[in-house]
Design an enzyme around this catalytic site. Structure first.
Site, PDB file in Angstrom:
ATOM      1  N   GLY A  10      -3.434   2.590 -23.967  1.00 32.84           N
ATOM      2  CA  GLY A  10      -4.530   1.689 -24.302  1.00 32.84           C
ATOM      3  C   GLY A  10      -4.616   1.484 -25.805  1.00 32.84           C
ATOM      4  O   GLY A  10      -5.701   1.505 -26.394  1.00 32.84           O
ATOM      5  N   VAL A  62      -1.290   2.522 -16.765  1.00 33.81           N
ATOM      6  CA  VAL A  62      -1.331   3.988 -16.608  1.00 33.81           C
ATOM      7  C   VAL A  62      -1.653   4.417 -15.185  1.00 33.81           C
ATOM      8  O   VAL A  62      -1.330   5.536 -14.783  1.00 33.81           O
ATOM      9  CB  VAL A  62      -2.334   4.663 -17.586  1.00 33.81           C
ATOM     10  CG1 VAL A  62      -1.935   4.453 -19.033  1.00 33.81           C
ATOM     11  CG2 VAL A  62      -3.756   4.215 -17.334  1.00 33.81           C
ATOM     12  N   TYR A 153     -17.813   7.025 -13.808  1.00 31.49           N
ATOM     13  CA  TYR A 153     -17.191   7.251 -15.125  1.00 31.49           C
ATOM     14  C   TYR A 153     -17.293   8.728 -15.508  1.00 31.49           C
ATOM     15  O   TYR A 153     -16.318   9.339 -15.955  1.00 31.49           O
ATOM     16  CB  TYR A 153     -17.910   6.362 -16.142  1.00 31.49           C
ATOM     17  CG  TYR A 153     -17.386   6.410 -17.557  1.00 31.49           C
ATOM     18  CD1 TYR A 153     -16.158   5.842 -17.895  1.00 31.49           C
ATOM     19  CD2 TYR A 153     -18.144   6.992 -18.579  1.00 31.49           C
ATOM     20  CE1 TYR A 153     -15.703   5.860 -19.213  1.00 31.49           C
ATOM     21  CE2 TYR A 153     -17.696   7.008 -19.892  1.00 31.49           C
ATOM     22  CZ  TYR A 153     -16.478   6.441 -20.202  1.00 31.49           C
ATOM     23  OH  TYR A 153     -16.026   6.456 -21.498  1.00 31.49           O
ATOM     24  N   LYS A 157     -14.358  11.410 -16.262  1.00 33.07           N
ATOM     25  CA  LYS A 157     -14.231  12.001 -17.595  1.00 33.07           C
ATOM     26  C   LYS A 157     -14.428  13.509 -17.561  1.00 33.07           C
ATOM     27  O   LYS A 157     -13.827  14.225 -18.358  1.00 33.07           O
ATOM     28  CB  LYS A 157     -15.230  11.340 -18.550  1.00 33.07           C
ATOM     29  CG  LYS A 157     -14.891   9.873 -18.859  1.00 33.07           C
ATOM     30  CD  LYS A 157     -13.552   9.729 -19.576  1.00 33.07           C
ATOM     31  CE  LYS A 157     -13.307   8.332 -20.105  1.00 33.07           C
ATOM     32  NZ  LYS A 157     -12.018   8.195 -20.807  1.00 33.07           N
TER      33      LYS A 157
HETATM   34  P1  NAD Z   1     -11.744  -0.412 -25.064  1.00 33.20           P
HETATM   35  O1  NAD Z   1     -12.186  -1.019 -23.799  1.00 33.20           O
HETATM   36  O2  NAD Z   1     -11.860  -1.193 -26.324  1.00 33.20           O
HETATM   37  O3  NAD Z   1     -10.248   0.137 -24.945  1.00 33.20           O
HETATM   38  C1  NAD Z   1      -9.727   0.676 -23.768  1.00 33.20           C
HETATM   39  C2  NAD Z   1      -8.252   0.396 -23.766  1.00 33.20           C
HETATM   40  O4  NAD Z   1      -7.678   0.895 -22.549  1.00 33.20           O
HETATM   41  C3  NAD Z   1      -7.941  -1.113 -23.803  1.00 33.20           C
HETATM   42  O5  NAD Z   1      -6.929  -1.365 -24.735  1.00 33.20           O
HETATM   43  C4  NAD Z   1      -7.475  -1.403 -22.388  1.00 33.20           C
HETATM   44  O6  NAD Z   1      -6.551  -2.476 -22.329  1.00 33.20           O
HETATM   45  C5  NAD Z   1      -6.800  -0.084 -22.042  1.00 33.20           C
HETATM   46  N1  NAD Z   1      -6.597   0.067 -20.601  1.00 33.20           N
HETATM   47  C6  NAD Z   1      -7.511  -0.103 -19.617  1.00 33.20           C
HETATM   48  N2  NAD Z   1      -6.936   0.064 -18.419  1.00 33.20           N
HETATM   49  C7  NAD Z   1      -5.616   0.362 -18.650  1.00 33.20           C
HETATM   50  C8  NAD Z   1      -4.521   0.647 -17.815  1.00 33.20           C
HETATM   51  N3  NAD Z   1      -4.646   0.654 -16.489  1.00 33.20           N
HETATM   52  N4  NAD Z   1      -3.313   0.919 -18.396  1.00 33.20           N
HETATM   53  C9  NAD Z   1      -3.178   0.907 -19.744  1.00 33.20           C
HETATM   54  N5  NAD Z   1      -4.203   0.633 -20.573  1.00 33.20           N
HETATM   55  C10 NAD Z   1      -5.398   0.360 -20.040  1.00 33.20           C
HETATM   56  O7  NAD Z   1     -12.577   0.947 -25.192  1.00 33.20           O
HETATM   57  P2  NAD Z   1     -12.706   2.057 -26.343  1.00 33.20           P
HETATM   58  O8  NAD Z   1     -14.132   2.139 -26.675  1.00 33.20           O
HETATM   59  O9  NAD Z   1     -11.687   1.849 -27.404  1.00 33.20           O
HETATM   60  O10 NAD Z   1     -12.364   3.354 -25.471  1.00 33.20           O
HETATM   61  C11 NAD Z   1     -11.165   4.099 -25.580  1.00 33.20           C
HETATM   62  C12 NAD Z   1     -11.375   5.398 -24.809  1.00 33.20           C
HETATM   63  O11 NAD Z   1     -12.476   6.104 -25.359  1.00 33.20           O
HETATM   64  C13 NAD Z   1     -11.695   5.179 -23.334  1.00 33.20           C
HETATM   65  O12 NAD Z   1     -11.034   6.170 -22.569  1.00 33.20           O
HETATM   66  C14 NAD Z   1     -13.183   5.387 -23.291  1.00 33.20           C
HETATM   67  O13 NAD Z   1     -13.622   5.811 -22.018  1.00 33.20           O
HETATM   68  C15 NAD Z   1     -13.387   6.441 -24.334  1.00 33.20           C
HETATM   69  N6  NAD Z   1     -14.730   6.504 -24.894  1.00 33.20           N
HETATM   70  C16 NAD Z   1     -15.272   5.457 -25.571  1.00 33.20           C
HETATM   71  C17 NAD Z   1     -16.554   5.585 -26.082  1.00 33.20           C
HETATM   72  C18 NAD Z   1     -17.226   4.477 -26.850  1.00 33.20           C
HETATM   73  O14 NAD Z   1     -18.417   4.642 -27.180  1.00 33.20           O
HETATM   74  N7  NAD Z   1     -16.573   3.389 -27.170  1.00 33.20           N
HETATM   75  C19 NAD Z   1     -17.279   6.765 -25.890  1.00 33.20           C
HETATM   76  C20 NAD Z   1     -16.690   7.801 -25.194  1.00 33.20           C
HETATM   77  C21 NAD Z   1     -15.405   7.665 -24.705  1.00 33.20           C
END
Ligand code: NAD
Length: 245
Positions: A10, A62, A153, A157
């Site tokens: 991602g 993935v 979710y 997680k």
């Molecule tokens: P985002 O949605 O901007 O990025 C997520 C990325 O994962 C994207 O590039 C998307 O294309 C990719 N993705 C989704 N499904 C996929 C698949 N099947 N195969 C390959 N890639 C795939 O979100 P983000 O905020 O950058 O989050 C990144 C990670 O951090 C995630 O796992 C999210 O759960 C976690 N997270 C984010 C936050 C937040 O506040 N933003 C908080 C806690 C955890």
């Protein structure tokens, strides 16, 4: 050339893109995984190259175990073993439990939990042979403390946390470390959908009083990917402004 290889799932935007940039700056040759948005992934690669780093795109979903096995196997053959895997890819489909659709539950578990397991399994084979590696999982504070409206979710997680602790124990003897980052409220496209009221409600519960940035998470990923954390494994590290202690 003795290159050190890192794969970030991602990697085309948000936290994943920031981790790609940071690892490239730290000298890794970065495989930027994307599932659909090749254009954005290409932009990340261009920025890396403009800053003097190197890497390449690596498209796969993935949640597709056959694709993961094929792609990671091919990377090892053409380049060499991965030294770092960052399982960052994730989705959030929010909604109350009683309205949770089977398809949404399946998709969330498939991407957020099983996707990370598939990638970890393939990377572990390479790292165990090389007797060196660091696997970094991107979980969430929601997997630690729960949240109404995010049952699927949080299941995925927190599942990732239990999985990572088991695998950390399994792989430690081969010098492969596994750690989990649990980000709190980070400003990315994933959180852009929140209303202003929701954002203010979150901010009130964060002791440091501000949202985090993708770079804040990337700094922790860089530390866990580096030899500076050589004695750290099986840990869950919050990057959350004190939201959960
Ligand atoms: P985002 O949605 O901007 O990025 C997520 C990325 O994962 C994207 O590039 C998307 O294309 C990719 N993705 C989704 N499904 C996929 C698949 N099947 N195969 C390959 N890639 C795939 O979100 P983000 O905020 O950058 O989050 C990144 C990670 O951090 C995630 O796992 C999210 O759960 C976690 N997270 C984010 C936050 C937040 O506040 N933003 C908080 C806690 C955890």
């Amino acid at each position: 050339m003795n290159r050190r290889y890192a794969l970030v799932t991602g990697g085309s935007r948000g936290i994943g893109a920031a981790i790609c940039q940071r690892l490239a700056r730290d000298g890794f040759y970065v495989f930027i995984n994307y599932s659909s948005n090749e254009g954005r992934a290409r932009e990340v690669l261009s920025q890396i190259e403009a800053n003097g780093g190197a890497g390449e795109l690596c498209g796969f979903d993935v949640s597709n175990s056959a694709q993961v096995e094929e792609k990671l196997g091919a990377l090892a053959k053409s380049h060499g073993p991965l030294e770092v895997l960052v399982n960052n890819a994730g989705i959030a489909i929010d909604g109350l439990l009683v309205r949770l659709k089977d398809a949404d539950l399946d998709r969330t578990l498939d991407v957020d939990l099983k996707g990370a397991i598939y990638c970890t399994r393939e990377a572990a084979k390479q790292m165990m042979r090389a007797r060196k590696g660091s696997i970094v999982q991107v979980s969430s504070v929601i997997g630690q403390m729960g949240n109404a409206g995010q049952a699927a979710y949080s299941a995925a997680k927190s599942g990732l946390i239990g999985f990572s602790k088991s695998v950390a124990k399994e792989l430690a003897g081969r010098n492969v470390r596994v750690n989990v980052i649990a980000p709190g409220f980070i400003e990315t496209e994933m959180t852009q959908g929140l209303t202003e009221t929701q954002k203010q409600d979150y901010l009130r519960t964060i002791p440091l009083g501000v949202a985090g940035s993708a770079d804040d998470v990337a700094s922790m990923a860089a530390f866990l990917s580096s030899d500076q954390s050589r004695y750290v494994t099986g840990q869950v590290i919050g990057v959350n402004g004190g939201l959960y202690m």
